[in-house]
Design a protein around this motif. Structure first.
Motif, PDB file in Angstrom:
ATOM      1  N   LEU A 164       0.839  -1.202   0.000  1.00  0.00           N
ATOM      2  CA  LEU A 164       0.000   0.000   0.000  1.00  0.00           C
ATOM      3  C   LEU A 164       0.873   1.251   0.000  1.00  0.00           C
ATOM      4  CD1 LEU A 164      -2.851   1.210   0.057  1.00  0.00           C
ATOM      5  CD2 LEU A 164      -2.780   1.030   2.557  1.00  0.00           C
ATOM      6  N   ALA A 165       1.948   1.239   0.776  1.00  0.00           N
ATOM      7  CA  ALA A 165       2.858   2.385   0.809  1.00  0.00           C
ATOM      8  C   ALA A 165       3.480   2.627  -0.565  1.00  0.00           C
ATOM      9  CB  ALA A 165       3.951   2.158   1.853  1.00  0.00           C
ATOM     10  N   GLN A 166       3.852   1.550  -1.255  1.00  0.00           N
ATOM     11  CA  GLN A 166       4.403   1.686  -2.604  1.00  0.00           C
ATOM     12  C   GLN A 166       3.349   2.211  -3.576  1.00  0.00           C
ATOM     13  OE1 GLN A 166       7.706   1.262  -3.527  1.00  0.00           O
ATOM     14  NE2 GLN A 166       7.849   1.290  -1.290  1.00  0.00           N
ATOM     15  N   THR A 167       2.125   1.758  -3.394  1.00  0.00           N
ATOM     16  CA  THR A 167       1.020   2.215  -4.241  1.00  0.00           C
ATOM     17  C   THR A 167       0.861   3.727  -4.160  1.00  0.00           C
ATOM     18  OG1 THR A 167      -0.158   0.125  -3.975  1.00  0.00           O
ATOM     19  CG2 THR A 167      -1.482   2.032  -4.614  1.00  0.00           C
ATOM     20  N   LEU A 168       1.048   4.274  -2.970  1.00  0.00           N
ATOM     21  CA  LEU A 168       0.812   5.705  -2.761  1.00  0.00           C
ATOM     22  C   LEU A 168       1.819   6.598  -3.480  1.00  0.00           C
ATOM     23  CD1 LEU A 168      -0.252   5.696   0.999  1.00  0.00           C
ATOM     24  CD2 LEU A 168      -1.692   5.685  -1.055  1.00  0.00           C
ATOM     25  N   GLN A 169       2.831   5.998  -4.073  1.00  0.00           N
ATOM     26  CA  GLN A 169       3.761   6.799  -4.871  1.00  0.00           C
ATOM     27  C   GLN A 169       3.134   7.214  -6.206  1.00  0.00           C
ATOM     28  OE1 GLN A 169       7.508   4.768  -5.280  1.00  0.00           O
ATOM     29  NE2 GLN A 169       7.868   4.763  -3.071  1.00  0.00           N
ATOM     30  N   THR A 170       2.137   6.445  -6.664  1.00  0.00           N
ATOM     31  CA  THR A 170       1.548   6.751  -7.978  1.00  0.00           C
ATOM     32  C   THR A 170       0.027   6.903  -7.959  1.00  0.00           C
ATOM     33  OG1 THR A 170       1.458   4.387  -8.506  1.00  0.00           O
ATOM     34  CG2 THR A 170       3.400   5.598  -9.247  1.00  0.00           C
ATOM     35  N   VAL A 171      -0.615   6.497  -6.872  1.00  0.00           N
ATOM     36  CA  VAL A 171      -2.079   6.580  -6.762  1.00  0.00           C
ATOM     37  C   VAL A 171      -2.398   7.466  -5.562  1.00  0.00           C
ATOM     38  CG1 VAL A 171      -4.207   5.254  -6.447  1.00  0.00           C
ATOM     39  CG2 VAL A 171      -2.311   4.251  -7.724  1.00  0.00           C
ATOM     40  N   SER A 172      -3.391   8.333  -5.696  1.00  0.00           N
ATOM     41  CA  SER A 172      -3.728   9.230  -4.596  1.00  0.00           C
ATOM     42  C   SER A 172      -4.173   8.439  -3.369  1.00  0.00           C
ATOM     43  CB  SER A 172      -4.822  10.217  -5.011  1.00  0.00           C
ATOM     44  OG  SER A 172      -6.069   9.552  -5.111  1.00  0.00           O
ATOM     45  N   VAL A 173      -3.901   8.986  -2.218  1.00  0.00           N
ATOM     46  CA  VAL A 173      -4.197   8.282  -0.963  1.00  0.00           C
ATOM     47  C   VAL A 173      -5.690   8.013  -0.815  1.00  0.00           C
ATOM     48  CG1 VAL A 173      -4.347  10.349   0.512  1.00  0.00           C
ATOM     49  CG2 VAL A 173      -3.644   8.160   1.498  1.00  0.00           C
ATOM     50  N   GLY A 174      -6.531   8.950  -1.203  1.00  0.00           N
ATOM     51  CA  GLY A 174      -7.980   8.755  -1.082  1.00  0.00           C
ATOM     52  C   GLY A 174      -8.473   7.606  -1.943  1.00  0.00           C
ATOM     53  N   THR A 175      -7.999   7.569  -3.168  1.00  0.00           N
ATOM     54  CA  THR A 175      -8.391   6.504  -4.084  1.00  0.00           C
ATOM     55  C   THR A 175      -7.844   5.161  -3.624  1.00  0.00           C
ATOM     56  OG1 THR A 175      -8.479   8.028  -5.951  1.00  0.00           O
ATOM     57  CG2 THR A 175      -8.219   5.699  -6.468  1.00  0.00           C
ATOM     58  N   ALA A 176      -6.561   5.114  -3.312  1.00  0.00           N
ATOM     59  CA  ALA A 176      -5.931   3.854  -2.915  1.00  0.00           C
ATOM     60  C   ALA A 176      -6.561   3.293  -1.649  1.00  0.00           C
ATOM     61  CB  ALA A 176      -4.428   4.060  -2.709  1.00  0.00           C
ATOM     62  N   TYR A 177      -6.757   4.151  -0.660  1.00  0.00           N
ATOM     63  CA  TYR A 177      -7.301   3.648   0.605  1.00  0.00           C
ATOM     64  C   TYR A 177      -8.758   3.225   0.450  1.00  0.00           C
ATOM     65  CZ  TYR A 177      -8.095   2.903   5.501  1.00  0.00           C
ATOM     66  OH  TYR A 177      -8.400   2.312   6.706  1.00  0.00           O
ATOM     67  N   ALA A 178      -9.520   3.965  -0.325  1.00  0.00           N
ATOM     68  CA  ALA A 178     -10.919   3.589  -0.552  1.00  0.00           C
ATOM     69  C   ALA A 178     -11.008   2.221  -1.217  1.00  0.00           C
ATOM     70  CB  ALA A 178     -11.624   4.636  -1.407  1.00  0.00           C
ATOM     71  N   ILE A 179     -10.194   2.002  -2.220  1.00  0.00           N
ATOM     72  CA  ILE A 179     -10.217   0.719  -2.909  1.00  0.00           C
ATOM     73  C   ILE A 179      -9.696  -0.387  -1.996  1.00  0.00           C
ATOM     74  CG2 ILE A 179      -9.230  -0.605  -4.828  1.00  0.00           C
ATOM     75  CD1 ILE A 179      -9.225   2.070  -6.419  1.00  0.00           C
ATOM     76  N   TRP A 180      -8.581  -0.143  -1.315  1.00  0.00           N
ATOM     77  CA  TRP A 180      -7.962  -1.149  -0.440  1.00  0.00           C
ATOM     78  C   TRP A 180      -8.916  -1.567   0.681  1.00  0.00           C
ATOM     79  CZ3 TRP A 180      -5.947  -0.744   4.736  1.00  0.00           C
ATOM     80  CH2 TRP A 180      -5.146  -1.825   5.119  1.00  0.00           C
ATOM     81  N   SER A 181      -9.439  -0.593   1.393  1.00  0.00           N
ATOM     82  CA  SER A 181     -10.306  -0.925   2.524  1.00  0.00           C
ATOM     83  C   SER A 181     -11.657  -1.461   2.064  1.00  0.00           C
ATOM     84  CB  SER A 181     -10.488   0.289   3.447  1.00  0.00           C
ATOM     85  OG  SER A 181     -11.109   1.348   2.747  1.00  0.00           O
ATOM     86  N   GLY A 182     -12.219  -0.872   1.015  1.00  0.00           N
ATOM     87  CA  GLY A 182     -13.520  -1.322   0.532  1.00  0.00           C
ATOM     88  C   GLY A 182     -13.477  -2.713  -0.049  1.00  0.00           C
ATOM     89  N   ALA A 183     -12.505  -2.968  -0.904  1.00  0.00           N
ATOM     90  CA  ALA A 183     -12.390  -4.294  -1.518  1.00  0.00           C
ATOM     91  C   ALA A 183     -12.078  -5.347  -0.457  1.00  0.00           C
ATOM     92  CB  ALA A 183     -11.312  -4.289  -2.597  1.00  0.00           C
TER      93      ALA A 183
END
Length: 106
Positions: free
Chosen positions: A46-65
């Motif tokens: 997730l930390a690596q993801t945040l280098q290219t994907v916005s935190v709001g989008t990444a966290y929403a997808i990660w936690s929701g999925a």
């Protein structure tokens, strides 16, 4: 690449959470180890993801999925019941993630 890392983070979180159920309060070694390693991997990806994907989008997808997948796993494999309310909650999670992404989260 960011969304591929995010998919890995989601898979690791799902594995860790499922293993936690089998750890019986961290009294069983291997499910406890899988839980700990799974969460470390999930957060690292997730930390690596945040280098290219916005935190709001990444966290929403990660936690929701992750939440929706664990609810389905609980129903299919862990003997938890599925009610209309639970199904509606899962649907709302998915809809919420879609709406956040359509709403311009970058």
């Amino acid at each position: 690449m960011g969304f591929l890392l995010l998919a890995g983070a989601i898979a690791a979180e799902i594995a860790a959470t499922t293993s936690m159920k089998y750890s019986e309060g961290f009294t069983r070694l291997w499910p406890s180890v899988i839980t700990a390693v799974g969460y470390v991997v999930a957060f690292a990806l997730l930390a690596q993801t945040l280098q290219t994907v916005s935190v709001g989008t990444a966290y929403a997808i990660w936690s929701g999925a992750g939440t929706a997948a664990i609810a389905v796993i609980g129903t299919l494999f862990l003997g938890e019941g599925m009610t209309v309310t639970k199904a509606a909650g899962i649907a709302l999670i998915v809809i919420g993630v879609v709406v956040l992404n359509l709403g311009g989260a970058h």
